[in-house]
Motif scaffolding. Structure first.
Motif: not given
Length: 315
Positions: A145-169
């Protein structure tokens, strides 16, 4: 003769700034065919030595190829991606997510040839979930429920990869957090967190691992510059390792050019350690050869994420 790269880039609005290069006389058939080497890089907004590093890179590649080198510095991830995809540059350095974007656009017309291997043998880095040290957050679960800042839609470490790992968890990043938005860069993400715009932000972390800690990343660079205090931040969750950035070339360029660049860059840390350090690489690290297969997991992550968005499964 093809038009000058700077004119073309300006005309199509890529947002890339030409840094220029010293003129040299072409020395062979493929040099005459190319005329110059055009290289795209994304300017590191957290690096005060960027001008020195780009100049060192340009000089070294120029000597290796016998051609003038023009560096086109992009202010964002997409500028570098589009410059390589459209053929306006011959070579670029980009993270896995950026290469996955290029691969989706032009396929075999672009190929990764090298990535950095650390002294310990690792070829990856991490995403880190950064919070203020005086915050009550100790785990990712505390950020529901808190606020989160991503880096950029095309950022690997700042968006794409961590979101995938979150879903796995078992965490859906689109519904778990109260609100999320893009900061525009790693430095901007840290500053936004420091200014209270987010409760947490995703950043890149390297030079170590979750067990032993990290030594590189935007907040480390900013701390060395005196912009922030490292003790003010805490990493509470990590995802990785992520494949290191790639040196990607256009495969429709002369093969002798590709071979010359690959050989020269692979030899760089040994032939000219000072230049190696000037472009921001640590002692003991070196380039190692890679192919598309090295980035297959990132390519799949990006394709799956886009497919889910188009189907309406994700926001």
């Amino acid at each position: 003769m093809r038009r000058r790269s700077g004119v073309i880039l300006a005309a199509i609005g890529l947002g890339l700034a030409g840094c220029g290069g010293e003129a040299k006389a072409p020395g062979g058939a493929w040099q005459s065919q190319m005329g110059e080497v055009r290289m795209a890089v994304r300017g590191s907004e957290d690096d005060p030595m960027i001008t020195r590093r780009l100049t060192a890179y340009k000089t070294y590649i120029g000597k290796a190829t016998g051609l003038p080198v023009k560096l086109y510095e992009s202010s964002d991830y997409n500028g570098t991606i589009q410059a390589l995809s459209s053929g306006q540059v011959d070579i670029a350095t980009m993270a896995g997510g950026g290469y996955a974007n290029v691969d989706a656009q032009i396929g075999d017309l672009a190929q990764p040839i090298l990535t950095v291997r650390q002294a310990e043998g690792d070829t990856g880095y991490y995403s880190g979930l950064l919070v203020m040290a005086d915050s009550p957050y100790r785990s990712i679960q505390d950020l529901k429920g808190k606020t989160l800042g991503y880096v950029d839609f095309n950022s690997t470490s700042g968006y794409l990869f961590p979101r995938s790992v979150m879903r796995e968890q078992g965490i859906d990043p689109d519904t778990f957090f109260g609100k999320s938005s893009f900061a525009g860069g790693h430095t901007q993400a840290v500053m936004a967190l420091d200014n209270g715009q987010f409760d947490a932000t995703i950043i890149q972390a390297g030079g170590g691992d979750p067990e032993h800690g990290f030594t590189t990343g935007a907040h480390f660079t900013m701390a060395r510059r005196g912009v922030v205090d490292l003790d003010d931040f805490r990493i509470i969750w990590t995802a990785g390792p992520i494949p290191n950035s790639a040196v990607v070339v256009r495969t429709d360029r002369p093969q002798p050019f590709i071979d010359a660049v690959r050989g020269a860059m692979a030899a760089l840390p040994y032939d000219d350690p000072e230049v190696w350090r000037d472009i921001g690489q640590p002692d003991g690290a070196a380039y190692t050869a890679v192919t598309r297969e090295h980035y297959t997991p990132i390519i799949k992550l990006r394709a799956d994420d886009i497919a889910a968005r188009r189907s309406g499964e994700r926001q």
